[in-house]
Design an enzyme around this catalytic site. Sequence first.
Site, PDB file in Angstrom:
ATOM      1  N   GLY A  81      -2.335  -5.297  -4.186  1.00 42.28           N
ATOM      2  CA  GLY A  81      -1.480  -6.194  -3.402  1.00 42.28           C
ATOM      3  C   GLY A  81      -2.264  -6.769  -2.238  1.00 42.28           C
ATOM      4  O   GLY A  81      -3.485  -6.935  -2.322  1.00 42.28           O
ATOM      5  N   ASN A  82      -1.575  -7.021  -1.138  1.00 40.81           N
ATOM      6  CA  ASN A  82      -2.214  -7.678   0.009  1.00 40.81           C
ATOM      7  C   ASN A  82      -3.412  -6.898   0.544  1.00 40.81           C
ATOM      8  O   ASN A  82      -4.529  -7.424   0.636  1.00 40.81           O
ATOM      9  CB  ASN A  82      -1.166  -7.891   1.113  1.00 40.81           C
ATOM     10  CG  ASN A  82      -1.776  -8.431   2.392  1.00 40.81           C
ATOM     11  OD1 ASN A  82      -2.319  -7.695   3.193  1.00 40.81           O
ATOM     12  ND2 ASN A  82      -1.722  -9.737   2.567  1.00 40.81           N
ATOM     13  N   ALA A  83      -3.196  -5.632   0.901  1.00 42.36           N
ATOM     14  CA  ALA A  83      -4.274  -4.861   1.542  1.00 42.36           C
ATOM     15  C   ALA A  83      -5.458  -4.665   0.601  1.00 42.36           C
ATOM     16  O   ALA A  83      -6.617  -4.867   0.977  1.00 42.36           O
ATOM     17  CB  ALA A  83      -3.729  -3.509   2.011  1.00 42.36           C
ATOM     18  N   LYS A  87       8.898   1.045  17.306  1.00 45.93           N
ATOM     19  CA  LYS A  87       9.281   0.820  15.901  1.00 45.93           C
ATOM     20  C   LYS A  87      10.782   0.605  15.841  1.00 45.93           C
ATOM     21  O   LYS A  87      11.534   1.209  16.611  1.00 45.93           O
ATOM     22  CB  LYS A  87       8.914   2.042  15.045  1.00 45.93           C
ATOM     23  CG  LYS A  87       8.798   1.716  13.576  1.00 45.93           C
ATOM     24  CD  LYS A  87       7.493   1.016  13.297  1.00 45.93           C
ATOM     25  CE  LYS A  87       7.260   0.785  11.836  1.00 45.93           C
ATOM     26  NZ  LYS A  87       5.887   0.295  11.604  1.00 45.93           N
ATOM     27  N   GLY A 109      -3.764   0.206  -6.129  1.00 45.13           N
ATOM     28  CA  GLY A 109      -2.876  -0.858  -5.671  1.00 45.13           C
ATOM     29  C   GLY A 109      -3.622  -2.171  -5.842  1.00 45.13           C
ATOM     30  O   GLY A 109      -4.868  -2.201  -5.829  1.00 45.13           O
TER      31      GLY A 109
HETATM   32  P1  NAD Z   1       1.793  -4.922  -1.443  1.00 47.58           P
HETATM   33  O1  NAD Z   1       3.233  -4.822  -1.801  1.00 47.58           O
HETATM   34  O2  NAD Z   1       1.188  -6.260  -1.247  1.00 47.58           O
HETATM   35  O3  NAD Z   1       0.927  -4.164  -2.543  1.00 47.58           O
HETATM   36  C1  NAD Z   1       1.198  -2.862  -2.975  1.00 47.58           C
HETATM   37  C2  NAD Z   1       0.510  -2.659  -4.301  1.00 47.58           C
HETATM   38  O4  NAD Z   1       0.686  -1.302  -4.698  1.00 47.58           O
HETATM   39  C3  NAD Z   1       1.081  -3.522  -5.424  1.00 47.58           C
HETATM   40  O5  NAD Z   1       0.016  -4.029  -6.201  1.00 47.58           O
HETATM   41  C4  NAD Z   1       1.885  -2.533  -6.257  1.00 47.58           C
HETATM   42  O6  NAD Z   1       1.974  -2.895  -7.624  1.00 47.58           O
HETATM   43  C5  NAD Z   1       1.043  -1.290  -6.079  1.00 47.58           C
HETATM   44  N1  NAD Z   1       1.738  -0.065  -6.454  1.00 47.58           N
HETATM   45  C6  NAD Z   1       3.039   0.265  -6.294  1.00 47.58           C
HETATM   46  N2  NAD Z   1       3.288   1.463  -6.845  1.00 47.58           N
HETATM   47  C7  NAD Z   1       2.107   1.895  -7.359  1.00 47.58           C
HETATM   48  C8  NAD Z   1       1.711   3.046  -8.057  1.00 47.58           C
HETATM   49  N3  NAD Z   1       2.575   4.017  -8.331  1.00 47.58           N
HETATM   50  N4  NAD Z   1       0.397   3.163  -8.420  1.00 47.58           N
HETATM   51  C9  NAD Z   1      -0.490   2.189  -8.140  1.00 47.58           C
HETATM   52  N5  NAD Z   1      -0.162   1.065  -7.497  1.00 47.58           N
HETATM   53  C10 NAD Z   1       1.119   0.920  -7.106  1.00 47.58           C
HETATM   54  O7  NAD Z   1       1.626  -4.004  -0.149  1.00 47.58           O
HETATM   55  P2  NAD Z   1       0.458  -4.021   0.920  1.00 47.58           P
HETATM   56  O8  NAD Z   1       0.883  -4.855   2.053  1.00 47.58           O
HETATM   57  O9  NAD Z   1      -0.830  -4.263   0.252  1.00 47.58           O
HETATM   58  O10 NAD Z   1       0.551  -2.516   1.443  1.00 47.58           O
HETATM   59  C11 NAD Z   1      -0.050  -1.463   0.733  1.00 47.58           C
HETATM   60  C12 NAD Z   1      -0.146  -0.267   1.647  1.00 47.58           C
HETATM   61  O11 NAD Z   1      -0.872  -0.634   2.817  1.00 47.58           O
HETATM   62  C13 NAD Z   1       1.178   0.303   2.150  1.00 47.58           C
HETATM   63  O12 NAD Z   1       1.047   1.702   2.305  1.00 47.58           O
HETATM   64  C14 NAD Z   1       1.337  -0.341   3.505  1.00 47.58           C
HETATM   65  O13 NAD Z   1       2.165   0.427   4.370  1.00 47.58           O
HETATM   66  C15 NAD Z   1      -0.104  -0.329   3.962  1.00 47.58           C
HETATM   67  N6  NAD Z   1      -0.325  -1.290   5.038  1.00 47.58           N
HETATM   68  C16 NAD Z   1      -0.328  -2.626   4.779  1.00 47.58           C
HETATM   69  C17 NAD Z   1      -0.526  -3.503   5.815  1.00 47.58           C
HETATM   70  C18 NAD Z   1      -0.562  -4.984   5.571  1.00 47.58           C
HETATM   71  O14 NAD Z   1      -0.756  -5.725   6.540  1.00 47.58           O
HETATM   72  N7  NAD Z   1      -0.448  -5.456   4.349  1.00 47.58           N
HETATM   73  C19 NAD Z   1      -0.713  -3.030   7.136  1.00 47.58           C
HETATM   74  C20 NAD Z   1      -0.713  -1.662   7.370  1.00 47.58           C
HETATM   75  C21 NAD Z   1      -0.522  -0.796   6.295  1.00 47.58           C
END
Ligand code: NAD
Length: 424
Positions: free
Chosen positions: A228-230, A111, A226
């Site tokens: 977002g992407n995941a 990391k 949430g």
């Molecule tokens: P993202 O930024 O695309 O989405 C995050 C979402 O969470 C957004 O919709 C945001 O509005 C929402 N959010 C923020 N604060 C909030 C709250 N207080 N209550 C409810 N929703 C809230 O991020 P992502 O890539 O989807 O990642 C989300 C989680 O998944 C993170 O913990 C990240 O570390 C983990 N993760 C993601 C990936 C990846 O490839 N995308 C890989 C491993 C882990």
Amino acid sequence: MFKADPFANATKQVNDACDVLGIKDKGIREYLAMPNRVLRVKIPVKMDNGKIRIFTGFRSQHNNDRGPYKGGIRYFNPEGGVPYMEREVMALSSWMTWKCAIVDIPLGGGKGAVYVNPKTEKISDAEKERITRRFAFMISEVIGPEKDIPAPDVYTTGKEMTQIMDVYSKLNGNKYSPGVITGKPIPMGGSLARNVATGLGAAYCVREAAKTIKLKLKGATVVLQGFGNASTFAGEYLEKMGAKVIAASDSKGSIIVATGFKVSKLLEHKNKKGSVVGFPGSKKISTEQLLTTKCDILVPAALENQINAKIAKKLKCKIIAEAANGPTLPEADPIIYKKNIIVIPDILANSGGVCISYLEWVQNNMGYYWSFDEVAKKMEVNIVKGFKDIYALSKKHKIDMRRAAMVLAVSRVMEAFEHKGIWP
Ligand code: NAD
């Protein structure tokens, strides 16, 4: 040292797994817990105003007994400053070792981080590029396709990965080296399916968990924290498997539609209005109501520390798929376990990203590229096996899935270590 020391937490998890595995030797426990190397670098950068600013960066290389180090590079400024960030990268590199071992990919844990918040500090694109290129130069000796392969993380993207690849390549006599880094844009050697990887991987895990508790996915209800992407890809793939999303949230609030909705419709609404709130036909609810909604599958996919003991007592789901990192507090685990809710721990549930990163590296190294379906299929094999192995261990040792995941990971690294031993 700090209120909560992430590396102490990571070390405790290793020791807990050693307890289950009967590894008593203090030296071996320390060997498994400590990073092999933590590099701290000074990054002098000429800012747009002509002044020089010194940034601090880290690369922690935890364990490479199973393969080259692998893990993201983040640009962030955690509370606790640079000393905290050092502990954080050490912990995150340790978790990467275990994550790679769980899905049985031949990579270790690394990391990296630079102490800067490009958003709040209003760092220009040109300054960000100079930080990235200088950081890449400073860590260039310790990275490489056969040594350590970084990837994007908080506030870094495919753009920074391309810049790091470029610096590495120039320092190595212009050698084309896409395998030095993953998370690259497709024309730069990135892999298809990377954008959907985390959500798709989480959906595969849910499908396997549902089989173990004989839950039919057709008509099963899903709550997404949430949007977002995941979470959106997890939601869309679960929909394809027959499930129905009934609630979702973002930073502006949470909504529920008891009869369910299409993820694509909510996405359209969010893209227009900037939030899930106000979605036609929905009711606004609190975060606690969202998390404790009666449903079959809860997917926390937003932030860490969301499910505490109080929430855990009120949970009314059958499966929790932790797409986010660290959404459940340790105090909640025993409560959830007693309630017979099956938890797919973050280290497995969101491992789709690292699986596809591995496949990107493989494609780069052989110079031959797979279709979307081929990549997704290969990821599925690793994730499904990871789920089954963890589930079997949780039954064998009568422990929760989170602890079972660490037991599996530590035993795999230990196996490699036993073959190799210590160089005199
Ligand atoms: P993202 O930024 O695309 O989405 C995050 C979402 O969470 C957004 O919709 C945001 O509005 C929402 N959010 C923020 N604060 C909030 C709250 N207080 N209550 C409810 N929703 C809230 O991020 P992502 O890539 O989807 O990642 C989300 C989680 O998944 C993170 O913990 C990240 O570390 C983990 N993760 C993601 C990936 C990846 O490839 N995308 C890989 C491993 C882990």
